[in-house]
Write a protein that holds these residues in place. Structure first.
Motif, PDB file in Angstrom:
ATOM      1  N   CYS A 183       1.020  -1.251  -0.352  1.00  0.00           N
ATOM      2  CA  CYS A 183      -0.042  -0.023   0.157  1.00  0.00           C
ATOM      3  C   CYS A 183       1.054   1.266  -0.408  1.00  0.00           C
ATOM      4  O   CYS A 183       1.826   1.638   0.873  1.00  0.00           O
ATOM      5  CB  CYS A 183      -1.288   0.250   1.169  1.00  0.00           C
ATOM      6  N   THR A 184       0.731   2.225  -1.107  1.00  0.00           N
ATOM      7  CA  THR A 184       1.116   3.001  -0.497  1.00  0.00           C
ATOM      8  C   THR A 184       0.574   4.501   0.014  1.00  0.00           C
ATOM      9  O   THR A 184      -0.229   4.600   0.782  1.00  0.00           O
ATOM     10  CB  THR A 184       1.508   4.112  -2.606  1.00  0.00           C
ATOM     11  N   ARG A 185       1.605   5.243   0.167  1.00  0.00           N
ATOM     12  CA  ARG A 185       0.898   6.434   0.910  1.00  0.00           C
ATOM     13  C   ARG A 185       0.130   7.344   0.833  1.00  0.00           C
ATOM     14  O   ARG A 185      -0.556   7.538   1.605  1.00  0.00           O
ATOM     15  CB  ARG A 185       2.341   7.630   1.381  1.00  0.00           C
ATOM     16  N   ARG A 186      -0.139   7.356  -0.582  1.00  0.00           N
ATOM     17  CA  ARG A 186      -0.947   8.091  -1.028  1.00  0.00           C
ATOM     18  C   ARG A 186      -2.641   6.848  -1.265  1.00  0.00           C
ATOM     19  O   ARG A 186      -3.460   7.690  -0.371  1.00  0.00           O
ATOM     20  CB  ARG A 186      -0.712   8.333  -2.753  1.00  0.00           C
ATOM     21  N   MET A 187      -2.294   5.564  -1.193  1.00  0.00           N
ATOM     22  CA  MET A 187      -3.205   5.034  -1.238  1.00  0.00           C
ATOM     23  C   MET A 187      -4.132   4.546   0.196  1.00  0.00           C
ATOM     24  O   MET A 187      -5.240   5.164   0.402  1.00  0.00           O
ATOM     25  CB  MET A 187      -3.029   3.524  -1.929  1.00  0.00           C
ATOM     26  N   LEU A 188      -3.075   4.633   0.884  1.00  0.00           N
ATOM     27  CA  LEU A 188      -3.347   5.048   2.143  1.00  0.00           C
ATOM     28  C   LEU A 188      -3.960   5.776   2.403  1.00  0.00           C
ATOM     29  O   LEU A 188      -5.397   5.889   3.784  1.00  0.00           O
ATOM     30  CB  LEU A 188      -2.349   4.525   3.360  1.00  0.00           C
ATOM     31  N   SER A 189      -3.849   7.168   1.966  1.00  0.00           N
ATOM     32  CA  SER A 189      -4.849   8.780   2.888  1.00  0.00           C
ATOM     33  C   SER A 189      -5.602   8.381   1.642  1.00  0.00           C
ATOM     34  O   SER A 189      -6.914   9.468   2.730  1.00  0.00           O
ATOM     35  CB  SER A 189      -3.442   9.948   2.341  1.00  0.00           C
TER      36      SER A 189
END
Length: 112
Positions: free
Chosen positions: A52-58
């Motif tokens: 999971c990328t930071r952007r997707m988690l956000s």
């Protein structure tokens, strides 16, 4: 409550579709499972979601917050600032449903 207002099918609101829409997302179910047992910091959540990328988690957290399933607290008295994520009362009410879906999924996988 955008989800509740935007989910209609056949010109009527379907409560099942509302529920599915809230938990539907590439990482939402896993995020909810992680938060079922304890509050977590952003970095703890990110590290627990391999791939999971930071952007997707956000984005996923923003959806869950918008739908009143997760809330975040910010403690500015710490250095660095401590941000944690928790299930709301509504989010906690999803726990039996999530566990039942998990049990059903396991049964399904064992059957096929």
């Amino acid at each position: 409550m955008e989800t509740a207002n935007s989910v209609t099918r056949h010109n009527e609101v379907c409560p099942l579709d509302v529920t599915i829409n809230i938990i539907d997302g590439k990482w939402k179910s896993i995020i909810l499972c992680r938060l079922m047992s304890k509050e977590l910091r952003y970095s703890e959540l990110l590290h627990s979601l391999s791939g999971c990328t930071r952007r997707m988690l956000s984005l996923q957290l923003a959806d869950l917050i918008r739908d009143h399933i997760v809330y975040k607290t910010i403690d500015a008295t710490c250095a660095p600032i401590k941000t944690t994520y928790h299930l709301t009362k509504l989010g906690t009410s999803l726990i039996p449903l999530i566990k039942a879906m998990d049990t059903w999924g396991e049964m399904y996988l064992n059957t096929i």
